[in-house]
Design a protein around this motif. Structure first.
Motif, PDB file in Angstrom:
ATOM      1  N   UNK B  68       0.812  -1.220   0.000  1.00 32.00           N
ATOM      2  CA  UNK B  68       0.000   0.000   0.000  1.00 32.00           C
ATOM      3  C   UNK B  68       0.847   1.274   0.000  1.00 32.00           C
ATOM      4  N   UNK B  69       2.163   1.122   0.117  1.00 32.93           N
ATOM      5  CA  UNK B  69       3.017   2.306   0.138  1.00 32.93           C
ATOM      6  C   UNK B  69       3.048   2.942  -1.248  1.00 32.93           C
ATOM      7  N   UNK B  70       3.119   4.254  -1.293  1.00 27.55           N
ATOM      8  CA  UNK B  70       3.149   4.921  -2.595  1.00 27.55           C
ATOM      9  C   UNK B  70       3.945   6.207  -2.502  1.00 27.55           C
ATOM     10  N   UNK B  71       4.355   6.709  -3.657  1.00 26.65           N
ATOM     11  CA  UNK B  71       5.002   8.010  -3.723  1.00 26.65           C
ATOM     12  C   UNK B  71       3.927   9.096  -3.706  1.00 26.65           C
ATOM     13  N   UNK B  72       4.247  10.216  -3.104  1.00 27.83           N
ATOM     14  CA  UNK B  72       3.319  11.336  -2.971  1.00 27.83           C
ATOM     15  C   UNK B  72       3.497  12.282  -4.168  1.00 27.83           C
ATOM     16  N   UNK B  73       2.407  12.575  -4.863  1.00 26.60           N
ATOM     17  CA  UNK B  73       2.502  13.423  -6.055  1.00 26.60           C
ATOM     18  C   UNK B  73       2.817  14.880  -5.711  1.00 26.60           C
ATOM     19  N   UNK B  74       2.784  15.204  -4.453  1.00 26.75           N
ATOM     20  CA  UNK B  74       3.147  16.571  -4.037  1.00 26.75           C
ATOM     21  C   UNK B  74       4.550  16.644  -3.455  1.00 26.75           C
ATOM     22  N   UNK B  75       5.313  15.565  -3.603  1.00 27.93           N
ATOM     23  CA  UNK B  75       6.701  15.570  -3.143  1.00 27.93           C
ATOM     24  C   UNK B  75       7.633  15.461  -4.344  1.00 27.93           C
ATOM     25  N   UNK B 184      16.641  -5.038   9.487  1.00 24.92           N
ATOM     26  CA  UNK B 184      16.443  -6.295   8.767  1.00 24.92           C
ATOM     27  C   UNK B 184      14.962  -6.494   8.484  1.00 24.92           C
ATOM     28  N   UNK B 185      14.646  -6.916   7.279  1.00 25.47           N
ATOM     29  CA  UNK B 185      13.269  -7.250   6.944  1.00 25.47           C
ATOM     30  C   UNK B 185      12.358  -6.067   6.709  1.00 25.47           C
ATOM     31  N   UNK B 186      12.908  -4.854   6.597  1.00 25.17           N
ATOM     32  CA  UNK B 186      12.063  -3.686   6.335  1.00 25.17           C
ATOM     33  C   UNK B 186      12.380  -3.093   4.973  1.00 25.17           C
ATOM     34  N   UNK B 187      11.384  -2.383   4.430  1.00 30.47           N
ATOM     35  CA  UNK B 187      11.496  -1.826   3.087  1.00 30.47           C
ATOM     36  C   UNK B 187      11.446  -0.297   3.100  1.00 30.47           C
ATOM     37  N   UNK B 188      11.823   0.273   1.972  1.00 30.36           N
ATOM     38  CA  UNK B 188      11.750   1.721   1.769  1.00 30.36           C
ATOM     39  C   UNK B 188      11.191   1.969   0.371  1.00 30.36           C
ATOM     40  N   UNK B 189      10.802   3.206   0.094  1.00 26.74           N
ATOM     41  CA  UNK B 189      10.435   3.608  -1.260  1.00 26.74           C
ATOM     42  C   UNK B 189      11.672   4.238  -1.894  1.00 26.74           C
TER      43      UNK B 189
END
Lengths: 182, 215
Positions: B68-75, B184-189
């Motif tokens: 459900x993570x997404x990039x913000x169109x205002x960033x 460990x085991x975590x994600x980023x955008x």
């Protein structure tokens, strides 16, 4: 007859050129990205704001342009370093780079990452220092060593290495280099 | 002497009383937990004649939260490149998402667009890529020798952050060996762009930093 042929060639050429021009006009239109954007966060080297900026000034550090960070934060950084580490407590105490708290603070306050376009890029590989940052570079141990290691890098060994030396997933050797998400 | 130093250190750390927030994850009140929170910045040689820039945001995403993570169109994400050593950007690369696509502009001259506020460099060369959904093979966009990517990735940062917090909090005086990777085991955008060195100064050293800008 020849004249008609040449004429049609000219028309053909003109038509082709017109087509080329049309193709250029048909490139997809960009979305509207208008508007003024203002800095929210910024970062050069890892963990600088986190470790060295005092609590009340963390937002300010993120919104001060790097060319003005030295004047605004170098003194704070020097105090922080000498307070944080007994190995940088006095002007005579130096780290592995030969810098005391004042000098090291001065270097770190301008928070940009220097990258070599000619040689090896690495945060620290035992030979090269601050020529970039690879995904695999153990930047925290490098920074802990520069803060707690003293002149020879080993004055307080139990605080100079967090003993996590690598990522939990292998990086890719090709673009986009970062590993797939968990 | 060493004992004295350690005792002194413990006292210093207790007085210091700060909670360490890792590379740049959730480090400042105004951005922590927002879509503009940068977690990390990397710049390194990829192919021998190219430099790779990586901007990671929105750290500590669990695998469950990642779809459900997404990039913000205002960033707007801005890579800054200083080619003459004055810590003022000479070149910029912009990345901004819209409707599932990440648009990369530049590298282009920063003229008129330096400092803390500015506009998207939409008049410069554009490289686009479909944002890679969670669980899909990485989409790679290219434009000549430029390659781009945008989407969730494993957080490449590693550190025993938990133990550091205990040390800073006065509950421990040394790191564990071996330590435990808190990330460990975590994600980023992630936003990744690889560009030819010839487009960012060619030779010598550059100074770089990344900003997120909001509107």
């Amino acid at each position: 007859m020849k004249y008609i042929k040449i004429l049609s060639l000219v028309f053909l050429a003109a038509f082709t050129l017109q087509n080329c021009s049309d193709d250029e006009d048909n490139t997809p239109t960009l979305p509207d990205f208008s508007g003024t954007f203002t800095t929210a966060d910024q970062m050069g080297r890892p963990a600088i704001n986190t470790v060295l900026v005092t609590d009340g000034r963390k937002d300010a550090f993120n919104t001060t342009v790097p060319s003005q960070q030295g004047a605004a934060f170098a003194s704070d950084f020097a105090t922080r370093l000498s307070t944080l580490s007994p190995t940088l407590a006095t002007d005579d105490d130096r780290n592995l780079l030969g810098l005391n708290a004042t000098e090291f603070g001065g270097v770190l306050a301008t928070d940009v990452l220097t990258v070599s376009l000619d040689g090896t890029t690495t945060f620290f590989d035992g030979t090269n220092v601050l020529t970039g940052r690879n995904l695999s570079d153990d930047v925290i141990t490098t920074e802990l060593t520069l803060i707690f290691g003293g002149e020879d890098g080993s004055e307080i060994p139990t605080l100079s290495d967090d003993n996590v030396d690598a990522n939990d997933k292998a990086f890719l050797t090709v673009f986009p280099y970062l590993a797939e998400p968990f | 002497m060493k004992k004295n130093k350690l005792g002194l250190l413990t006292a210093f750390l207790l007085a210091f009383g700060v909670i360490f927030m890792a590379a740049d994850h959730i480090e400042a009140p105004a951005v922590q937990g927002t879509s503009a929170d940068i977690t990390d910045f990397y710049a390194f040689e990829g192919d021998s004649d190219k430099i790779v820039f990586v901007a990671n945001t929105q750290g500590l995403l669990s695998p469950a939260a990642s779809p459900d993570a997404s990039f913000d169109e205002n960033v707007l994400t801005e890579f800054n490149i200083d080619t003459d050593g004055d810590a003022v950007e000479d070149l910029i690369i912009h990345a901004i998402p819209r409707d599932g696509v990440m648009y990369f502009f530049g590298p282009t001259a920063a003229t008129g667009n330096t400092g803390l506020s500015g506009t998207v460099a939409a008049n410069s060369d554009v490289t686009i890529v479909d944002i890679t959904p969670y669980g899909s093979t990485a989409n790679i966009g290219t434009n000549g020798d430029i390659s781009v990517f945008a989407g969730p990735r494993d957080d490449p940062f590693f550190m025993d952050f938990a133990r550091y917090g205990e040390i800073i909090g006065g509950m421990a005086t040394a790191f564990n060996d071996p330590g435990a990777d808190t990330f460990a085991g975590t994600n980023v955008m992630s936003i990744v762009i690889e560009v030819p060195k010839s487009m960012i100064g060619g030779t010598g050293n550059i100074n770089t930093w990344v900003e997120t800008k909001t509107r």
